[in-house]
Every structure is written in C-alpha cells, then in structure tokens.
Design an enzyme around this catalytic site. Structure first.
Site: not given
Length: 297
Positions: A46, A134, A163, A205
């Site tokens: 992001t 992740y 995540k 998250v």
C-alpha cells in the site's frame, strides 16, 4: 506476537512533484494513531514499495519510527524477490529502530516452497527483529502453504506472525492449527476481518483503516466482547467502504479518500494512475452514504 487488532498498511505520502512528503508523513502517522491504528506498516504494498528506492525506504523507516515516537509499533515493509536485497532491507529496518518487519513471498520469480523457506530463514538470520510473513498469492504468483508457514514458525524464533491475503479461510484455519500458540495470524483482506476473527485470527492488516479505523476497532471489540450480532451489523455497514477502497488498483482509492477527509497524501506513482472522475465520484458517494453528512467532505 500480537501487534494489536487494527494494523494499517500505510500509504506513502508524495508531494506535487512525486517525492516523499516528509511533513505529510508526520501528519499521516499522527492521524492514524488518533483514528484506530494499533500499529503501522510502512513501505509495504500500500506504500507503493515497488516504486521506492532503498534510500527512500530507509528514510521512511527512520522517519516513521521518529514520528510514531513509541506510541504504536512500526512494522517495516522489507519484502522483495531478491533474498540478498530483502536481508539488506531488514537490516536497514533494524538500524532505523523499527519494531518488526513484514516480508512478502518473493514475487515474479515464483520460487518453490523450499525456496521460500530458505528465503525467509535467510532474512530471519539477518535480523533480531520479529518477522511477519505476508502471503499474497494474487500479487506474487506463489502461495505460502500452511506446512511451510508452520515449519518457519518452529524453526526461526523471530518469525512470529502471518498476514494472509489468500482470501481462503480454510487455508487460514490450517495455518492456525499448525503453528505455535504464540504465533499470530492477521487477515490481509479487509472484508474478511470478521470471518477471520471467528476462526482465531488476531486482527487485520488493513487499507480501509485509513478511513474507518475507529469503526473497524468497534467491530472487532464487539466480536471479542461477546456481541456477535452487533459485530455482524457493523461488518455489513463497513463492507461498502472496504469495497470502494479497491475499486481501482490500490492505493489510488484510499489516497483519494484521504483527500476527501482532508488528509493530504498526494497522488500515486507510475505505473499506477490516479482515479478517474467516475471512480472519484463512486468513492465520494460511498463515503458520503456510509460515513459522512453532506457537509463533512
């Protein structure tokens, strides 16, 4: 390891010339702390990590740690598809004073499970910081299996969390069933926050928490305090906003939404594009219907 309930995957503010806006970063960090974020991920997906140089990432790590001032944990995004470069980034994060690092599965080169295991073990050996793995197969082209996740969790003391953005609750369940009790799992899909909590996830998250962090905290608190119907009602109210934050390639929608809420984060870097007028209108109308009076934005 528990990083809180709502971890915001923070955008990187850019100025009008496309450079990192340090003052904007300070404002954004304070805004997120005041509006429901228990922790921050800096320079993740992001945060447009693929467009950031190592020097920009190092500065982002350092400045975010400084601006957070110990109020909440700062998790440095250090994932890349070069093991050597990832090890360099985790060391830069440690030098900057980050509280933890997040490591995505290597993208594009599509390593095997053994390749991913060796990649993450090398990164774990390069730092003393806690590591959040992740798993995001939609972006990387590879899926970190529950078996490999479990192996990493038991073989490296500082690999402490995951995540998971696979969108697969069965996979998340398999992970939760195979890792140590202290290992935490976070949803990487905003709209799956409540379902993930119901099977044992610790939180989210999130991208949408830039805009609805306080509301997401309320939903999670309702779930954990034994108010499932209220939590479900909040979930239904929030999903339209969550969906709007992904109406175009992220983080363009959330950056536009921040502007509507009077938090300047600038535009996105190529190859991403800012929202079209139609997309901006959709985001505006969604926020107006879901959150704000007509005079609030």
């Amino acid at each position: 390891m528990n990083f809180g309930q709502v971890v915001t995957a923070m955008v990187t503010p850019f100025d009008d010339n496309g450079y990192v806006d340090v003052q904007g970063l300070r404002t954004l960090v304070n805004y997120l702390i005041d509006n429901g974020s228990d922790a921050i991920v800096v320079a993740g997906t992001t945060g447009e990590a693929p467009t950031l140089t190592h020097e920009e990432k190092a500065a982002l790590f350092k400045n975010t740690v400084e601006f957070a001032g110990g109020r909440i944990p700062v998790i440095a995004g250090a994932g890349t598809n070069s093991t050597h470069a990832a090890c360099e980034l985790v060391q830069l994060a440690e030098q900057a004073g980050a509280d933890a690092v997040m490591l995505s599965t290597p993208y594009y080169n599509k390593p095997s499970q053994e390749g991913m295991y060796q990649h993450f073990m090398a990164c774990a050996g390069a730092t003393n910081l806690p590591i959040m793995l992740y798993n995001v197969p939609g972006r990387t082209g590879v899926h970190l299996t529950a078996e490999t996740t479990s192996r990493l969790a038991y073989d490296a003391d500082n690999i402490v969390s995951l995540k998971d953005a696979s969108g697969d609750l069965d996979h998340m369940t398999a992970v939760l069933s195979s890792v140590p009790a202290s290992f935490t799992v976070y949803s990487g899909d905003d709209s799956l926050t409540l379902p993930a909590l119901s099977i044992g996830a610790s939180g989210i998250v999130s991208v949408s928490s830039h805009i609805i962090g306080t509301e997401m905290q309320a939903m999670i608190n309702a779930h954990f305090s034994g108010q499932p119907r209220y939590a479900a009602s909040l979930h239904r109210d929030l999903v339209p906003v969550m969906d709007a934050m992904f109406c175009a390639p992220s983080p363009a929608p959330v950056k536009a939404a921040l502007e509507l809420t009077h938090v300047h984060a600038g535009s996105v870097r190529l190859p991403l594009q800012p929202l079209s007028e139609t997309e901006q209108h959709f985001v505006f109308q969604t926020l107006k219907r879901s959150l704000f009076s007509s005079s609030a934005v």
